[in-house]
Design a protein around this motif. Sequence first.
Motif, PDB file in Angstrom:
ATOM      1  N   LYS A  39       0.884  -1.065  -0.205  1.00 49.37           N
ATOM      2  CA  LYS A  39      -0.085  -0.110   0.034  1.00 49.37           C
ATOM      3  C   LYS A  39       0.784   1.212   0.195  1.00 49.37           C
ATOM      4  CE  LYS A  39      -4.040  -1.991   2.370  1.00 49.37           C
ATOM      5  NZ  LYS A  39      -4.695  -1.992   3.587  1.00 49.37           N
ATOM      6  N   LYS A  40       2.141   1.120   0.432  1.00 55.04           N
ATOM      7  CA  LYS A  40       2.941   2.560   0.635  1.00 55.04           C
ATOM      8  C   LYS A  40       3.357   2.997  -0.660  1.00 55.04           C
ATOM      9  CE  LYS A  40       4.140   2.374   5.527  1.00 55.04           C
ATOM     10  NZ  LYS A  40       5.345   1.964   6.403  1.00 55.04           N
ATOM     11  N   PRO A  41       3.862   2.172  -1.696  1.00 55.96           N
ATOM     12  CA  PRO A  41       4.437   0.885  -1.506  1.00 55.96           C
ATOM     13  C   PRO A  41       5.697   0.787  -0.925  1.00 55.96           C
ATOM     14  CG  PRO A  41       4.654   1.784  -3.726  1.00 55.96           C
ATOM     15  CD  PRO A  41       4.196   2.686  -2.888  1.00 55.96           C
ATOM     16  N   ASN A  42       6.172  -0.456  -0.342  1.00 52.69           N
ATOM     17  CA  ASN A  42       7.231  -0.388   0.407  1.00 52.69           C
ATOM     18  C   ASN A  42       7.726  -2.116   0.166  1.00 52.69           C
ATOM     19  OD1 ASN A  42       9.691   0.222   2.099  1.00 52.69           O
ATOM     20  ND2 ASN A  42       8.758  -0.802   3.689  1.00 52.69           N
ATOM     21  N   PHE A  43       8.860  -2.338  -0.755  1.00 52.67           N
ATOM     22  CA  PHE A  43       9.200  -3.781  -0.947  1.00 52.67           C
ATOM     23  C   PHE A  43      10.820  -3.873  -0.608  1.00 52.67           C
ATOM     24  CE2 PHE A  43       5.846  -2.711  -3.731  1.00 52.67           C
ATOM     25  CZ  PHE A  43       4.933  -3.834  -3.409  1.00 52.67           C
ATOM     26  N   PRO A  44      10.923  -3.773   0.656  1.00 51.85           N
ATOM     27  CA  PRO A  44      12.692  -3.992   0.849  1.00 51.85           C
ATOM     28  C   PRO A  44      13.196  -5.234   0.261  1.00 51.85           C
ATOM     29  CG  PRO A  44      11.461  -3.356   2.755  1.00 51.85           C
ATOM     30  CD  PRO A  44      10.402  -3.829   1.896  1.00 51.85           C
ATOM     31  N   ASP A  71      15.598   0.092   1.663  1.00 50.78           N
ATOM     32  CA  ASP A  71      14.485   0.820   2.355  1.00 50.78           C
ATOM     33  C   ASP A  71      13.147   0.620   1.640  1.00 50.78           C
ATOM     34  OD1 ASP A  71      15.139   2.122   0.112  1.00 50.78           O
ATOM     35  OD2 ASP A  71      15.356   4.112   0.976  1.00 50.78           O
ATOM     36  N   GLY A  72      13.256  -0.257   0.816  1.00 50.61           N
ATOM     37  CA  GLY A  72      12.058  -0.551  -0.069  1.00 50.61           C
ATOM     38  C   GLY A  72      11.897   0.217  -1.342  1.00 50.61           C
ATOM     39  N   THR A  73      12.677   1.240  -1.650  1.00 54.06           N
ATOM     40  CA  THR A  73      12.643   1.978  -2.960  1.00 54.06           C
ATOM     41  C   THR A  73      12.792   1.246  -4.028  1.00 54.06           C
ATOM     42  OG1 THR A  73      13.457   4.004  -1.682  1.00 54.06           O
ATOM     43  CG2 THR A  73      13.676   4.146  -4.170  1.00 54.06           C
ATOM     44  N   ILE A  74      12.066   1.387  -5.226  1.00 55.40           N
ATOM     45  CA  ILE A  74      12.295   0.592  -6.209  1.00 55.40           C
ATOM     46  C   ILE A  74      13.066   1.198  -7.281  1.00 55.40           C
ATOM     47  CG2 ILE A  74      10.837  -0.451  -8.024  1.00 55.40           C
ATOM     48  CD1 ILE A  74       8.539  -0.367  -6.375  1.00 55.40           C
TER      49      ILE A  74
END
Length: 243
Positions: A39-44, A71-74
């Motif tokens: 939802k954030k999106p956040n994908f570490p 940190d989840g940044t794509i």
Amino acid sequence: MPSENISLVELNLSQEVENKISAENCLHELWPLDEVDPKKPNFPCCVVWTPLPIVSWLAPFIGHVGICREDGTILDFSGSNLVNVDDFAFGSVARYLQLDRNKCCFPPNLVGHKCKQRYAHAEYGTAITWDDAVQSSTRHFEHKSYNLFTCNCHSFVANCLNRLCYEGSMNWNMVNVATLILFKGNWVDAFSVLRSFLPFFVMICFGVFMVGWPFLIGLFSFSFMLVGWFLIGTYVFTNVLEC
């Protein structure tokens, strides 16, 4: 004189032990990751995937991939000399796979390699952290021309995984990156499944209605040639898809 030789040997041994200990400490001092939150999106530390316009309508197993920092940044390679940061091209993430940093090789020096191909890894380009590998690959692809068939987003992710020597392998490429996310990736939600496959089924119904069964033959021939191109370019003519 013999005592000097003995002390020199002991010094070298102690240095090797220290290097090994420092390498092990480096592996055990990994920063804790945040939870995956679409939802954030956040994908570490994830490999992420989304369908491509038109291409995925004809071949739903083909899509756009990126890799995420700790940190989840794509980050994704989406055009010539262009690596997007926190702006995933072609829409929101549909599938993701979080990778295990403990399966990476973060050598502080040549002795500190835990992978079996230390010299090849050192020559290719190593990293001391996950983000360091992603940053090195980003700098490399900022000077690359994008081509859907020879140098694309899968090449960028494969380059990152080779720098990490993920799972002890230096043989990551377009094909096994695509296979990894295809068979092990997690769907974000039901809507992601729908937007990935609905256009494909609509195209099939429309094509059969307008053209008939020859449309299916043409469609599957297109998919077969597409898969064949990447397989042959990756495993037969290995220099074709190098970028």
